[in-house]
Design a protein around this motif. Sequence first.
Motif, PDB file in Angstrom:
ATOM      1  N   LEU A 341      27.221  50.394  26.456  1.00  0.00           N
ATOM      2  CA  LEU A 341      26.623  51.524  27.167  1.00  0.00           C
ATOM      3  C   LEU A 341      26.643  52.780  26.297  1.00  0.00           C
ATOM      4  CD1 LEU A 341      25.552  52.989  29.703  1.00  0.00           C
ATOM      5  CD2 LEU A 341      27.938  53.268  30.422  1.00  0.00           C
ATOM      6  N   ILE A 342      27.768  53.019  25.632  1.00  0.00           N
ATOM      7  CA  ILE A 342      27.891  54.208  24.779  1.00  0.00           C
ATOM      8  C   ILE A 342      26.920  54.128  23.607  1.00  0.00           C
ATOM      9  CG2 ILE A 342      29.452  55.439  23.226  1.00  0.00           C
ATOM     10  CD1 ILE A 342      31.750  54.592  25.104  1.00  0.00           C
ATOM     11  N   ILE A 343      26.814  52.947  22.990  1.00  0.00           N
ATOM     12  CA  ILE A 343      25.871  52.778  21.883  1.00  0.00           C
ATOM     13  C   ILE A 343      24.434  52.938  22.395  1.00  0.00           C
ATOM     14  CG2 ILE A 343      24.973  51.114  20.200  1.00  0.00           C
ATOM     15  CD1 ILE A 343      27.829  49.980  20.008  1.00  0.00           C
ATOM     16  N   GLY A 344      24.180  52.473  23.625  1.00  0.00           N
ATOM     17  CA  GLY A 344      22.861  52.668  24.225  1.00  0.00           C
ATOM     18  C   GLY A 344      22.516  54.136  24.390  1.00  0.00           C
ATOM     19  N   LEU A 345      23.514  54.959  24.774  1.00  0.00           N
ATOM     20  CA  LEU A 345      23.285  56.399  24.878  1.00  0.00           C
ATOM     21  C   LEU A 345      22.962  57.003  23.521  1.00  0.00           C
ATOM     22  CD1 LEU A 345      26.114  57.426  27.390  1.00  0.00           C
ATOM     23  CD2 LEU A 345      23.647  57.368  27.812  1.00  0.00           C
ATOM     24  N   ALA A 346      23.632  56.505  22.469  1.00  0.00           N
ATOM     25  CA  ALA A 346      23.328  56.977  21.120  1.00  0.00           C
ATOM     26  C   ALA A 346      21.885  56.649  20.744  1.00  0.00           C
ATOM     27  CB  ALA A 346      24.302  56.361  20.117  1.00  0.00           C
ATOM     28  N   GLN A 347      21.429  55.456  21.141  1.00  0.00           N
ATOM     29  CA  GLN A 347      20.037  55.087  20.868  1.00  0.00           C
ATOM     30  C   GLN A 347      19.079  55.969  21.662  1.00  0.00           C
ATOM     31  OE1 GLN A 347      19.368  52.970  18.417  1.00  0.00           O
ATOM     32  NE2 GLN A 347      21.590  52.914  18.209  1.00  0.00           N
ATOM     33  N   ALA A 348      19.491  56.374  22.867  1.00  0.00           N
ATOM     34  CA  ALA A 348      18.656  57.283  23.651  1.00  0.00           C
ATOM     35  C   ALA A 348      18.504  58.624  22.932  1.00  0.00           C
ATOM     36  CB  ALA A 348      19.273  57.492  25.034  1.00  0.00           C
ATOM     37  N   LEU A 349      19.570  59.078  22.283  1.00  0.00           N
ATOM     38  CA  LEU A 349      19.489  60.313  21.488  1.00  0.00           C
ATOM     39  C   LEU A 349      18.528  60.134  20.317  1.00  0.00           C
ATOM     40  CD1 LEU A 349      23.259  61.359  21.412  1.00  0.00           C
ATOM     41  CD2 LEU A 349      21.423  62.453  22.702  1.00  0.00           C
ATOM     42  N   VAL A 350      18.525  58.944  19.716  1.00  0.00           N
ATOM     43  CA  VAL A 350      17.581  58.662  18.623  1.00  0.00           C
ATOM     44  C   VAL A 350      16.150  58.746  19.137  1.00  0.00           C
ATOM     45  CG1 VAL A 350      16.793  56.888  17.013  1.00  0.00           C
ATOM     46  CG2 VAL A 350      19.240  57.257  17.353  1.00  0.00           C
ATOM     47  N   VAL A 351      15.905  58.145  20.305  1.00  0.00           N
ATOM     48  CA  VAL A 351      14.564  58.183  20.890  1.00  0.00           C
ATOM     49  C   VAL A 351      14.160  59.625  21.183  1.00  0.00           C
ATOM     50  CG1 VAL A 351      13.161  57.476  22.873  1.00  0.00           C
ATOM     51  CG2 VAL A 351      14.774  55.873  21.839  1.00  0.00           C
ATOM     52  N   PHE A 352      15.117  60.432  21.666  1.00  0.00           N
ATOM     53  CA  PHE A 352      14.823  61.841  21.939  1.00  0.00           C
ATOM     54  C   PHE A 352      14.345  62.547  20.685  1.00  0.00           C
ATOM     55  CE2 PHE A 352      16.402  66.198  21.534  1.00  0.00           C
ATOM     56  CZ  PHE A 352      15.711  66.820  22.565  1.00  0.00           C
ATOM     57  N   ARG A 353      15.043  62.320  19.578  1.00  0.00           N
ATOM     58  CA  ARG A 353      14.657  62.964  18.323  1.00  0.00           C
ATOM     59  C   ARG A 353      13.301  62.455  17.838  1.00  0.00           C
ATOM     60  NH1 ARG A 353      19.779  63.341  14.412  1.00  0.00           N
ATOM     61  NH2 ARG A 353      18.103  62.865  12.973  1.00  0.00           N
ATOM     62  N   VAL A 354      13.058  61.151  18.009  1.00  0.00           N
ATOM     63  CA  VAL A 354      11.777  60.574  17.579  1.00  0.00           C
ATOM     64  C   VAL A 354      10.619  61.188  18.354  1.00  0.00           C
ATOM     65  CG1 VAL A 354      10.418  58.444  17.617  1.00  0.00           C
ATOM     66  CG2 VAL A 354      12.760  58.423  16.753  1.00  0.00           C
ATOM     67  N   VAL A 355      10.821  61.427  19.654  1.00  0.00           N
ATOM     68  CA  VAL A 355       9.767  61.962  20.503  1.00  0.00           C
ATOM     69  C   VAL A 355       9.662  63.480  20.349  1.00  0.00           C
ATOM     70  CG1 VAL A 355       9.017  62.248  22.905  1.00  0.00           C
ATOM     71  CG2 VAL A 355       9.977  60.069  22.144  1.00  0.00           C
ATOM     72  N   ALA A 356      10.810  64.162  20.191  1.00  0.00           N
ATOM     73  CA  ALA A 356      10.804  65.623  20.174  1.00  0.00           C
ATOM     74  C   ALA A 356      10.088  66.191  18.956  1.00  0.00           C
ATOM     75  CB  ALA A 356      12.243  66.146  20.214  1.00  0.00           C
ATOM     76  N   ALA A 357      10.303  65.579  17.788  1.00  0.00           N
ATOM     77  CA  ALA A 357       9.695  66.113  16.559  1.00  0.00           C
ATOM     78  C   ALA A 357       8.175  66.191  16.636  1.00  0.00           C
ATOM     79  CB  ALA A 357      10.156  65.303  15.354  1.00  0.00           C
ATOM     80  N   PRO A 358       7.460  65.119  16.988  1.00  0.00           N
ATOM     81  CA  PRO A 358       5.990  65.243  17.062  1.00  0.00           C
ATOM     82  C   PRO A 358       5.528  66.154  18.187  1.00  0.00           C
ATOM     83  CG  PRO A 358       6.706  63.062  17.805  1.00  0.00           C
ATOM     84  CD  PRO A 358       7.884  63.719  17.179  1.00  0.00           C
ATOM     85  N   LEU A 359       6.251  66.178  19.303  1.00  0.00           N
ATOM     86  CA  LEU A 359       5.840  67.067  20.398  1.00  0.00           C
ATOM     87  C   LEU A 359       5.948  68.526  19.991  1.00  0.00           C
ATOM     88  CD1 LEU A 359       7.363  65.335  23.569  1.00  0.00           C
ATOM     89  CD2 LEU A 359       4.987  65.370  22.810  1.00  0.00           C
TER      90      LEU A 359
END
Length: 779
Positions: A341-359
């Motif tokens: 679960l904790i590693i999954g949250l870390a991956q969610a942070l990665v997705v946030f960064r991936v989406v935030a930069a182009p937006l």
Amino acid sequence: MFFKAVEENIELRDRQKDSHTEPLLPPTPTYRTFDYVLVAHKVDDDMDQKAQRQRAFIQQLEKKNITITRIIHDDKVFFGLRAPTEMFLDYQYLLKVSDSCNWCGDVRGSVNQATRIRIVNFILHQTFINTGENLEELLMKDVFETMFCLHEKKMQKKLKKEWARWSGLFTGQPVNDVKCYFGEKVALYYLWLGWYTKLLVPAAALGVVVFLYGLAFFNTNPLIKEVCQSSIMMCPRCDKWCPVWQLSDTCTYAKVSHLFDNEGTVAFAMFMAIWATLFLELWKRNRARHVSQWKVYDWCEEEEELILEIVNDPNCNPKQFRHSYLRSTLVLTLVTLMLMLIIGLAQALVVFRVVAAPLMSEGSCKFIKDHANTVAIMLGAVLHYLTIQIMTRVNRWVSLKLCDIEKTNSFAATERNFTVKMFTFQFFTLFSSLFYVAFFLGRINGRPGDYVRIAGWRLEECHPSGCLTDLFIQMAVIMLLKQTLNNIFEFIVPWFRNCLRRKTAKKLQRKCGQCYRKACHNNQGRVEPCDICKLRDWLYNYHLANTDAFSLFNEFLEMVVQFSFTTIFVAAFPLAPLLALINNIFEIRLDAIKMVHLERRLVPRKTNDIGVWTKVLEAIGVLAVIANGLVIGVSSDFVPRLVYRYRYGPCANGSTHTHCMQGYINDTLSTAVVSHMAVRDDFLPDQMITGGGFNVTQCSYRDYRSDEDYTLTSQFWLVLAVRFAFVILFEHVVVVCKFIAAWFVPNNPIHVKNDRLIDKLARLKEELREIKRSKSTDV
């Protein structure tokens, strides 16, 4: 063995008492202070279940000859508890005849207030009413509101003057006084924290030197010049909205990268790995000196709990050790799920960064649009910090529940298991995102025409100057936020509660003065505090911030996490030891002021080590070697620069007219031709138009690939081989150095070993004299 020794020696003690020999403990005065205070809500209905449970618990305490003073104030009922002297006589005697504690400090002389509190606290938690409920369960069911031990005014005033003050930031700590007041466990925490802070000085100094080394060649470095003066057009960073960009636009980024990714970083990482080992070995020597002085070197927590069990109930049975493979399997499964679960949250942070930069690249703000990647990294770090704050509470709850499933046989074992689980969860919460940035960012994103995507969004890329700056930004934001905000909240909350209780204290101060003027004398002719004066002291302690068995654990966890930041990724952030040093200078006084001024008195606990934290620190030291080797070998550009200098650069061909690193940036870039079908599908026509309106037919990206078929070049495989070779060599050399340092520095100083021999000899001689005296008495 222990119970048998008690039975065999009980007759000897009785004979000593009957023959009027010297007692083990001088008699204590009838009135000194109260050992503990229980607080409950006032209940008018005597038939109420809460009132009945209160009376039942108080009656159980009275059966153990504990004196109870009851005072009603407003809607609260205060119960002042004081244990009988005989209870502590039994404790001292059992300590004297035990296998490993027979020369402990509490055996000789009178029992101090800290020891009294510790024994009474154990008895309170091991007292059960007829329903089978103990004090902990009664507190959970609101039968009692709270419980606390009292601060001693004289000692508290001394600690405030010599230790718990901001003006003493750079003065030493009165560790012996802290031990007498808060117990060995708290004293060892401050001793460890002071030692850690002291040894951070050389690490911080060398970190500053490494930083200045990078700063010294700031303007003359050819890599920085190559980026700042480049006309290379780079491929879009994201889909749809990101246009091509010029490499020279990231001149500032390249300068910052060089500050933390230079040749000095390698030497500093090796130094910090060896420093961690020397710190632990020298700490063990320092600990040995103090615990030997405090006469707890041979102290054993299992026997301590057995002794307290007998003092509480002479007819008790020892708690048997138990082990269940079913429970262990269940705990292991739940721990694994929690880590996933904790590693999954870390991956969610990665997705946030991936989406935030182009937006953000699509936004109207020019600054954010131009620095979308950097802003996304910083926002990700802030979001990571908020995740840490939330998950800390979740991790604590889960760790406690897992300890309940295990059903250990002692509080010490529960505390050890809780520490391991809580630190493991916190470590993954804190470092999962950092491990992604350090070892995966920019290495699994693919290439133009074959990008790796998450939910349709392209993964992030590394800057042409390297990925280490991303790791530095992530670490700097988390360290600064975590240390600064945590310390502010740690101090503000107890301070605010302290301000609220002053109003109540001032009212009772006037009443207490009137009470003393009436001269409430006891039978011995001394002035004994009346109920109002007792209540004033009780309310003073009642309104302080609450403490529990895990209050000190929180301080240890905070510092060990900081130690992890300081050592594991120090190759990416050489200034981390400096930040830790500055924080710790204030942390020592902040914690001291909290414990002495603003919080209820911690229950003094005996120990002779920092416990399982030593093993945790040793594990961090090993992990630091692995992580720093991988950071330098995989994340930084140290190895590619080394290969270029000696294999592909100007100096490799014998040229002496140009700098050896001239052309390095261009060498690390590959070219994507937009006319190729796969690349054309990835980049829209609008993305290939520059800010000046020029249409670009090809762009560059960071990789070692052929410009024709995009296959990996021989230089890629050579760099990869050298990376792995460097990691293996670095880790083996540093590990060998760590083992040599651990062997070279013995855990115990020679004078400690000699002092223990002398103490053991004196004890044996004293035992022999006592036996001779008892034989002469029998005759």
